[in-house]
Scaffold this motif. Structure first.
Motif, PDB file in Angstrom:
ATOM      1  N   MET A   1       0.814  -1.183   0.000  1.00 28.57           N
ATOM      2  CA  MET A   1       0.000   0.000   0.000  1.00 28.57           C
ATOM      3  C   MET A   1       0.872   1.267   0.000  1.00 28.57           C
ATOM      4  O   MET A   1       0.603   2.200  -0.731  1.00 28.57           O
ATOM      5  N   TYR A   2       1.928   1.282   0.848  1.00 22.24           N
ATOM      6  CA  TYR A   2       2.794   2.465   0.905  1.00 22.24           C
ATOM      7  C   TYR A   2       3.524   2.671  -0.411  1.00 22.24           C
ATOM      8  O   TYR A   2       3.705   3.803  -0.847  1.00 22.24           O
ATOM      9  N   ARG A   3       3.952   1.587  -1.030  1.00 23.05           N
ATOM     10  CA  ARG A   3       4.679   1.709  -2.295  1.00 23.05           C
ATOM     11  C   ARG A   3       3.791   2.283  -3.389  1.00 23.05           C
ATOM     12  O   ARG A   3       4.246   3.055  -4.220  1.00 23.05           O
ATOM     13  N   GLU A   4       2.523   1.886  -3.393  1.00 22.66           N
ATOM     14  CA  GLU A   4       1.603   2.400  -4.395  1.00 22.66           C
ATOM     15  C   GLU A   4       1.399   3.901  -4.215  1.00 22.66           C
ATOM     16  O   GLU A   4       1.410   4.658  -5.189  1.00 22.66           O
ATOM     17  N   ARG A   5       1.225   4.324  -2.962  1.00 21.49           N
ATOM     18  CA  ARG A   5       1.047   5.758  -2.699  1.00 21.49           C
ATOM     19  C   ARG A   5       2.306   6.535  -3.051  1.00 21.49           C
ATOM     20  O   ARG A   5       2.238   7.623  -3.615  1.00 21.49           O
ATOM     21  N   ALA A   6       3.458   5.972  -2.695  1.00 20.07           N
ATOM     22  CA  ALA A   6       4.719   6.647  -3.015  1.00 20.07           C
ATOM     23  C   ALA A   6       4.898   6.763  -4.522  1.00 20.07           C
ATOM     24  O   ALA A   6       5.321   7.808  -5.023  1.00 20.07           O
ATOM     25  N   LYS A   7       4.561   5.714  -5.230  1.00 17.52           N
ATOM     26  CA  LYS A   7       4.703   5.740  -6.694  1.00 17.52           C
ATOM     27  C   LYS A   7       3.837   6.845  -7.297  1.00 17.52           C
ATOM     28  O   LYS A   7       4.302   7.619  -8.137  1.00 17.52           O
ATOM     29  N   ILE A   8       2.597   6.947  -6.847  1.00 16.98           N
ATOM     30  CA  ILE A   8       1.698   7.995  -7.357  1.00 16.98           C
ATOM     31  C   ILE A   8       2.229   9.377  -6.984  1.00 16.98           C
ATOM     32  O   ILE A   8       2.286  10.287  -7.815  1.00 16.98           O
ATOM     33  N   LEU A   9       2.630   9.532  -5.740  1.00 13.25           N
ATOM     34  CA  LEU A   9       3.143  10.815  -5.271  1.00 13.25           C
ATOM     35  C   LEU A   9       4.384  11.234  -6.053  1.00 13.25           C
ATOM     36  O   LEU A   9       4.504  12.385  -6.496  1.00 13.25           O
ATOM     37  N   PHE A  10       5.308  10.304  -6.253  1.00 12.78           N
ATOM     38  CA  PHE A  10       6.544  10.614  -6.956  1.00 12.78           C
ATOM     39  C   PHE A  10       6.298  10.913  -8.430  1.00 12.78           C
ATOM     40  O   PHE A  10       7.021  11.699  -9.039  1.00 12.78           O
ATOM     41  N   GLU A  11       5.274  10.288  -9.024  1.00 13.87           N
ATOM     42  CA  GLU A  11       4.949  10.591 -10.420  1.00 13.87           C
ATOM     43  C   GLU A  11       4.413  12.018 -10.553  1.00 13.87           C
ATOM     44  O   GLU A  11       4.704  12.712 -11.523  1.00 13.87           O
ATOM     45  N   LEU A  12       3.638  12.437  -9.560  1.00 20.00           N
ATOM     46  CA  LEU A  12       3.061  13.777  -9.608  1.00 20.00           C
ATOM     47  C   LEU A  12       4.051  14.861  -9.197  1.00 20.00           C
ATOM     48  O   LEU A  12       4.028  15.974  -9.707  1.00 20.00           O
ATOM     49  N   TYR A  13       4.907  14.540  -8.235  1.00 26.68           N
ATOM     50  CA  TYR A  13       5.838  15.527  -7.672  1.00 26.68           C
ATOM     51  C   TYR A  13       7.260  14.963  -7.685  1.00 26.68           C
ATOM     52  O   TYR A  13       7.708  14.341  -6.731  1.00 26.68           O
ATOM     53  N   THR A  14       7.963  15.194  -8.772  1.00 27.29           N
ATOM     54  CA  THR A  14       9.306  14.631  -8.920  1.00 27.29           C
ATOM     55  C   THR A  14      10.296  15.224  -7.918  1.00 27.29           C
ATOM     56  O   THR A  14      11.255  14.574  -7.539  1.00 27.29           O
ATOM     57  N   THR A  15      10.052  16.451  -7.481  1.00 29.35           N
ATOM     58  CA  THR A  15      10.949  17.071  -6.498  1.00 29.35           C
ATOM     59  C   THR A  15      10.904  16.310  -5.175  1.00 29.35           C
ATOM     60  O   THR A  15      11.936  16.145  -4.514  1.00 29.35           O
ATOM     61  N   ILE A  16       9.728  15.821  -4.807  1.00 31.17           N
ATOM     62  CA  ILE A  16       9.611  15.039  -3.572  1.00 31.17           C
ATOM     63  C   ILE A  16      10.398  13.743  -3.696  1.00 31.17           C
ATOM     64  O   ILE A  16      11.055  13.314  -2.756  1.00 31.17           O
TER      65      ILE A  16
END
Length: 62
Positions: A1-16
């Motif tokens: 679950m955390y990896r899926e959220r991180a993947k989405i977040l990182f796709e939207l915000y590359t700086t993060i």
């Protein structure tokens, strides 16, 4: 679950994603190295990779 959220977040915000990777690299440097000179060199390499703040942000800090 955390990896899926991180993947989405990182796709939207590359700086993060870049900040997260740098934080993990810094953590590894301080946890695994025992020699100050090696640590300083690796820290300098991390610093060089880091993003610089936009002009507006750097002006407002000072």
């Amino acid at each position: 679950m955390y990896r899926e959220r991180a993947k989405i977040l990182f796709e939207l915000y590359t700086t993060i994603e870049k900040a997260n990777n740098l934080a993990q690299e810094l953590s590894y440097i301080f946890e695994n190295n025992k020699h100050k000179d090696v640590d300083r060199l690796k820290l300098a390499h991390c610093y060089d990779k880091g993003p610089s703040p936009p002009k507006e942000e750097s002006d407002s800090i000072l």
